[in-house]
Design a protein around this motif. Structure first.
Motif, short mmCIF file in Angstrom:
data_model
loop_
_atom_site.label_atom_id
_atom_site.label_comp_id
_atom_site.label_asym_id
_atom_site.label_seq_id
_atom_site.Cartn_x
_atom_site.Cartn_y
_atom_site.Cartn_z
N ALA A 238 -3.45 -2.31 6.70
CA ALA A 238 -4.07 -3.45 7.38
C ALA A 238 -4.85 -4.31 6.39
N ARG A 239 -5.50 -3.68 5.42
CA ARG A 239 -6.23 -4.44 4.41
C ARG A 239 -5.27 -5.28 3.56
N LEU A 240 -4.10 -4.74 3.26
CA LEU A 240 -3.11 -5.51 2.51
C LEU A 240 -2.62 -6.71 3.34
N ASP A 241 -2.47 -6.50 4.63
CA ASP A 241 -2.05 -7.61 5.49
C ASP A 241 -3.07 -8.75 5.41
N ALA A 242 -4.35 -8.39 5.34
CA ALA A 242 -5.40 -9.40 5.30
C ALA A 242 -5.64 -9.95 3.89
N ASN A 243 -5.15 -9.22 2.88
CA ASN A 243 -5.35 -9.62 1.48
C ASN A 243 -4.00 -9.50 0.76
N PRO A 244 -3.12 -10.47 0.89
CA PRO A 244 -1.73 -10.34 0.45
C PRO A 244 -1.54 -10.09 -1.04
N THR A 245 -2.54 -10.38 -1.88
CA THR A 245 -2.37 -10.15 -3.32
C THR A 245 -2.98 -8.83 -3.77
N ALA A 246 -3.48 -8.04 -2.85
CA ALA A 246 -4.10 -6.77 -3.21
C ALA A 246 -3.04 -5.69 -3.46
N VAL A 247 -3.49 -4.59 -4.07
CA VAL A 247 -2.65 -3.41 -4.30
C VAL A 247 -3.34 -2.22 -3.64
N GLY A 248 -2.57 -1.41 -2.93
CA GLY A 248 -3.12 -0.24 -2.26
C GLY A 248 -2.55 1.05 -2.79
N VAL A 249 -3.29 2.13 -2.57
CA VAL A 249 -2.87 3.48 -2.97
C VAL A 249 -2.47 4.22 -1.70
N PHE A 250 -1.25 4.78 -1.70
CA PHE A 250 -0.69 5.44 -0.53
C PHE A 250 -0.05 6.77 -0.93
N GLY A 251 0.23 7.60 0.07
CA GLY A 251 1.10 8.75 -0.13
C GLY A 251 2.56 8.30 -0.07
N LEU A 252 3.43 9.00 -0.78
CA LEU A 252 4.85 8.63 -0.81
C LEU A 252 5.45 8.55 0.58
N SER A 253 5.15 9.54 1.42
CA SER A 253 5.78 9.56 2.73
C SER A 253 5.38 8.35 3.56
N PHE A 254 4.12 7.92 3.45
CA PHE A 254 3.70 6.73 4.19
C PHE A 254 4.47 5.51 3.70
N TYR A 255 4.60 5.38 2.38
CA TYR A 255 5.38 4.26 1.85
C TYR A 255 6.82 4.31 2.34
N GLN A 256 7.44 5.50 2.30
CA GLN A 256 8.84 5.61 2.69
C GLN A 256 9.07 5.24 4.15
N ASN A 257 8.03 5.38 4.95
CA ASN A 257 8.14 5.01 6.36
C ASN A 257 7.67 3.58 6.62
N ASN A 258 7.34 2.86 5.54
CA ASN A 258 6.91 1.47 5.68
C ASN A 258 7.54 0.58 4.60
N THR A 259 8.77 0.89 4.23
CA THR A 259 9.44 0.10 3.19
C THR A 259 9.75 -1.32 3.64
N ASP A 260 9.66 -1.56 4.94
CA ASP A 260 9.86 -2.92 5.43
C ASP A 260 8.61 -3.78 5.26
N LYS A 261 7.51 -3.16 4.82
CA LYS A 261 6.25 -3.88 4.66
C LYS A 261 5.71 -3.82 3.23
N LEU A 262 6.15 -2.85 2.44
CA LEU A 262 5.53 -2.59 1.15
C LEU A 262 6.53 -2.65 0.00
N ARG A 263 6.06 -3.12 -1.15
CA ARG A 263 6.81 -3.10 -2.41
C ARG A 263 6.11 -2.09 -3.32
N VAL A 264 6.84 -1.08 -3.74
CA VAL A 264 6.23 -0.02 -4.54
C VAL A 264 6.32 -0.36 -6.03
N ALA A 265 5.30 0.05 -6.78
CA ALA A 265 5.27 -0.15 -8.22
C ALA A 265 5.78 1.09 -8.95
N THR A 266 6.25 0.89 -10.15
CA THR A 266 6.55 2.04 -11.01
C THR A 266 5.25 2.53 -11.65
N MET A 267 5.24 3.78 -12.05
CA MET A 267 4.12 4.32 -12.82
C MET A 267 4.70 4.96 -14.07
#
Length: 350
Positions: A238-267
């Protein structure tokens, strides 16, 4: 045994369970990373066994472990979920309150990922980038100085020239503990700041000095570029929705279930995935645990059966529903199953 198809909608079903028959139900609390897995297992357990559906709550790994260690008896929880390993401080609290026999059950693995809005900039991070972006102090010309970096490009010219704004898990979350060690500490050492902290550290011996230097590496800026999120990953999203240029820290499973909303970075040049985590190639991964109060086995109905079911091949194996949701199956799952069957109690921390 057959299981109904389980979806993310299961995450909300148990928190409002009535308290009238609370101790007919298992009580589970802790990690927001483990929460979806525990909820999926709890619902399937209630449907397929002659026990009530366990009550599963979040609250964070540290908070869950603290609740587990409050004591023994029907007014205390049975299981703490945790995305970081239990600490000696937790064990000391448990001992003080009569919780003497804990089972440490590894349920699988997960990765910590760094993601921005789907239509946002593309990032390729290293631990050094994150340290130089959000640490309170950084190394410059052989000395420690307050961090004043404004944009990601100031940190690393290869990164986008957009303002630094990072949403990171709060200190009560196990994700934060792993982030501190595998990202901040790693970046602190890579940039030379750790050596400067160590040279200035005080302590009765070298170990205490090193511990204090590591703690200094964990200190984050207080000028608004790094924001602690005490809620779960949905709040970060929700914070990313309100701040479109921000970067958030997530668990992999959450990202995998929200790939329609998030772009993941490489590490460090590696894309996070179940494959790169299982192989150890992705650098920011961690085991996930349940801590089980053995003193409640045989007292609280269904406790051992639930834990055995959780780590069964049907649930936690590579073809089970937890893997489908994003859990990286433990290659040593059979050993975990044997330890649960034997009710093996954890030994001292190494």
């Amino acid at each position: 045994m057959s299981f109904m198809k389980l979806t993310v909608s299961t995450l909300a079903v148990l928190a409002a369970t009535g308290a009238a028959n609370a101790r007919d139900n298992l009580q589970v609390a802790g990690s927001s990373t483990v929460l979806p897995y525990a909820t999926i297992v709890a619902e399937a357990f209630g449907e397929n066994f002659d026990f009530p559906t366990p009550v599963v709550e979040g609250g964070g790994s540290g908070a869950g472990r603290k609740k587990l260690c409050e004591g023994v008896g029907e007014t205390t929880i049975d299981i703490a979920n945790s995305s970081s390993r239990i600490t000696q401080g937790d064990l000391d609290l448990c001992k003080t309150n009569g919780v003497t026999d804990l089972m440490e059950v590894r349920i699988g693995y997960d990765g910590i990922v760094f993601a921005s809005k789907l239509d946002g900039a593309e990032f390729a991070f290293t631990p050094s980038d994150w340290y130089l972006a959000i640490a309170a102090q950084v190394a410059k010309d052989g000395a420690l100085t307050a961090n004043t970096a404004k944009t990601w490009a100031e940190v690393n010219a290869a990164l986008p020239a957009q303002d630094i704004l990072a949403f990171v898990p709060g200190s009560k979350h196990g994700t934060r503990e792993v982030f501190d060690v595998k990202v901040l500490e790693a970046g602190c050492k890579e940039t030379g700041a750790y050596d400067l902290f160590l040279a200035a550290a005080t302590g009765k011996d070298d170990k205490e000095k090193a511990d204090n230097a590591k703690k200094a590496c964990h200190e984050l800026r207080a000028d608004g570029v790094s924001v602690d999120i005490d809620g779960d990953y949905t709040e970060t999203l929700a914070r990313l929705d309100a701040n479109p240029t921000a970067v958030g820290v997530f668990g992999l499973s959450f990202y995998q279930n929200n790939t329609d909303k998030l772009r993941v970075a490489t590490m460090s040049g590696v894309v996070p995935s179940t494959e790169t985590i299982a192989s150890g190639e992705y650098p920011v991964s961690r085991p996930l645990f349940m801590y089980v109060k053995k003193q409640h086995i045989g007292v609280i109905p269904g406790l051992k059966e639930f834990v055995e079911f959780f780590v069964s091949d049907e649930m936690a194996g590579p073809d089970g529903p937890l893997a489908q949701y994003g859990l990286v199956s433990d290659p040593e799952l059979a050993a975990t199953q044997a330890a649960v069957a034997a009710e093996t109690v954890m030994g001292p921390l190494e």
